[in-house]
Enzyme design. Structure first.
Site: not given
Length: 524
Positions: A104, A251, A345, A363
């Site tokens: 992050e 991802d 989610e 996204e």
């Protein structure tokens, strides 16, 4: 420009929504990392109840402001950008005794600083703004990069998932460094920022560490399926979770491989991506779904639901140039969005809610933008924006959704960088059902018909068309259920054509040799 020509109010509305979020963060939260939009105050780590791993993004470094720097320039707010940069330089400290997520912090803080630096250089070259700027954001970025480097001190080169900004990972005072596992995305989503930092500063150490981690992941791919698992042991390189997909945990590993080729021009990244991509399309892609499989038994589905993070994948497919499957999956995601206002989610293959939260993820919007740049899908972008405004907007900003079904909110504004067939008649109680059936029509009519002539009429009536172009003999279709041959184009296109011709439903006939519901779970 195109958006401005056709939808000027929407363009202005985007800027207004940004102002609403940014101003409330600056008024109520700054210098905290995040805005709590329901209580109208900042979230300071240690002062609020812990949310577990979610809090690893917070490092007392004014995360939201740094993450927003390049957006200010993108929206032509150059005066605000100059003010924001001065604030970052005077107020933000990076030497805090705090444990943060390497992943992050890299994508949002290091990426934010480098994005801000790039924008500052551009404005300085233009000569109107930032004339005082002397690479200060780049110096901060290098300081942060050096604080992240200790995480890479492993025999494999895979980074520890967390690092203490002040003390690194060695010793009890770090309160970290004991972890054994990391996610594939966590270790494989470093190269863009670290390579940019190396190229900007001339210090190769950052790019070298990011490449070493990627090399190790590549070596540890499952050699038969060419897939990677979700979680890996950072010391031994053993897969801890062997399920493989394109959603949470993996991802951005795939995303960064392709984008590293775009940024750096290194063919090796493209070659690796293409090998992975072929396996994804072979095993994980079950159009329009993307379902997890086991890396050692890739024909076995690993779960019956999808997570919202895979919504980035159609955009990546557009970047690769594989448009049709991108449209197909995007269409599926849009149907889920239409049903629940947001992407839950996680959601099941029949589009029911599996996990009901929606933490304002970007996204799906990014994939929509990529498709729009290929000249599709401005309306979908408008829907995303309108739903944010209708359902997520609160007086102090935009709140994450706790449950997309009820519209309830969470007191957080995540700072983020980073199918059912369409209904043929909106008044009907259910969507048209697409069935996968053996092609038995001819046999049925010959055995059941009252005469050979009637049988021939029946066969002519039952002759399926592809449905991939406008239907000319719509008098045969209007008010009836149309038979459609599988193939040549997407289900959505077939459905739209027969809807336009007045059909009340459609059956897609599959006479492809060897295909069955066993190998295509979507049709079950």
């Amino acid at each position: 420009h195109d958006a401005h020509l056709f939808f000027p109010p929407k363009r202005n509305q985007v800027v207004e929504m940004f102002d609403h979020a940014y101003q409330n963060y600056m008024d109520h939260a700054y210098p905290a990392d995040e805005l709590m939009p329901l209580t109208c105050r900042g979230r300071v780590r240690g002062l609020e109840p812990s949310r577990g791993d979610v809090d690893d993004a917070l490092g007392k470094f004014s995360l939201t402001l740094i993450d927003t720097l390049d957006t200010l320039v993108l929206l032509n707010k150059t005066v605000e950008f100059e003010t924001a940069v001065r604030r970052v330089l005077s107020d933000v400290r990076l030497d805090n005794d705090i444990v943060v997520s390497v992943f992050e912090t890299n994508i949002r803080v290091l990426g934010g600083l480098l994005g801000g630096h790039s924008m500052a250089l551009m404005l300085k070259e233009e000569g109107h703004h930032m004339r005082w700027y002397q690479d200060e954001l780049l110096h901060m970025a290098k300081d942060l990069g050096l604080r992240l480097l200790p995480a890479f001190n492993t025999s494999s080169g895979l980074p520890y998932p967390r690092v203490n900004l002040k003390y690194g990972v060695r010793g009890p005072e770090t309160r970290t460094g004991t972890e054994t596992d990391t996610c594939t995305a966590c270790a494989g989503t470093i190269i863009l920022e670290f390579a940019a930092l190396s190229r900007f500063t001339g210090d190769p150490v950052f790019e070298a560490h990011a490449r070493r981690a990627l090399d190790f992941l590549w070596e540890k791919r499952q050699r038969n399926s060419n897939l990677v698992g979700t979680t890996i042991n950072i010391h031994s390189g053993e897969w801890v979770r062997r399920d493989s997909g394109v959603g949470a945990g993996i991802d951005s590993y795939y995303e960064y491989l392709l984008k590293a080729y775009v940024l750096l021009g290194d063919d090796q990244f493209l070659q690796r991506f293409n090998i992975h991509y072929a396996s994804i399309m072979k095993y994980i892609s079950q159009p329009p779904l993307l379902l997890d499989v086991h890396i050692h038994k890739p024909l076995l589905p690993a779960r019956t639901w999808m997570d919202s993070l895979l919504a980035f994948f159609p955009g990546l497919q557009v970047l690769k140039g594989d448009i049709r499957p991108a449209i197909e999956t995007h269409e599926m995601l849009y149907q889920v969005t239409k049903k629940h206002n947001f992407l839950p989610e996680a959601f099941t293959t029949d589009f029911r809610v599996h996990w009901a939260q929606h933490p304002l993820r970007p996204e799906f919007a990014e994939s929509t933008y990529f498709l729009y740049k290929m000249s599709y899908y401005l309306p979908t972008g408008r829907t995303i924006m309108d739903n944010l405004n209708r359902f997520a907007r609160v007086p102090c900003g935009f709140a994450a959704m706790k449950d997309v079904r009820t519209g309830s909110h969470e007191d957080r504004t995540p700072a983020k960088k980073k199918t059912k067939p369409i209904s043929l008649d909106s008044n009907r109680p259910s969507d048209a059902t697409l069935l996968k059936t053996p092609f038995l029509c001819r046999h049925f009519f010959h055995t059941q018909a009252v005469s050979p002539i009637a049988a021939e009429d029946g066969v002519r009536f039952m002759q399926p068309y592809s449905g991939c172009s406008e239907i000319t003999n719509d008098e045969y279709v209007r008010g009836h259920i149309a038979l459609l041959q599988r193939g040549q184009c997407m289900f959505a296109e077939k459905a739209r054509h027969i809807q336009k011709a007045g059909a009340i439903g459609g059956i897609v006939v599959d006479d492809n040799e060897g295909s069955s519901s066993d190998t295509a779970p979507l049709f079950q």
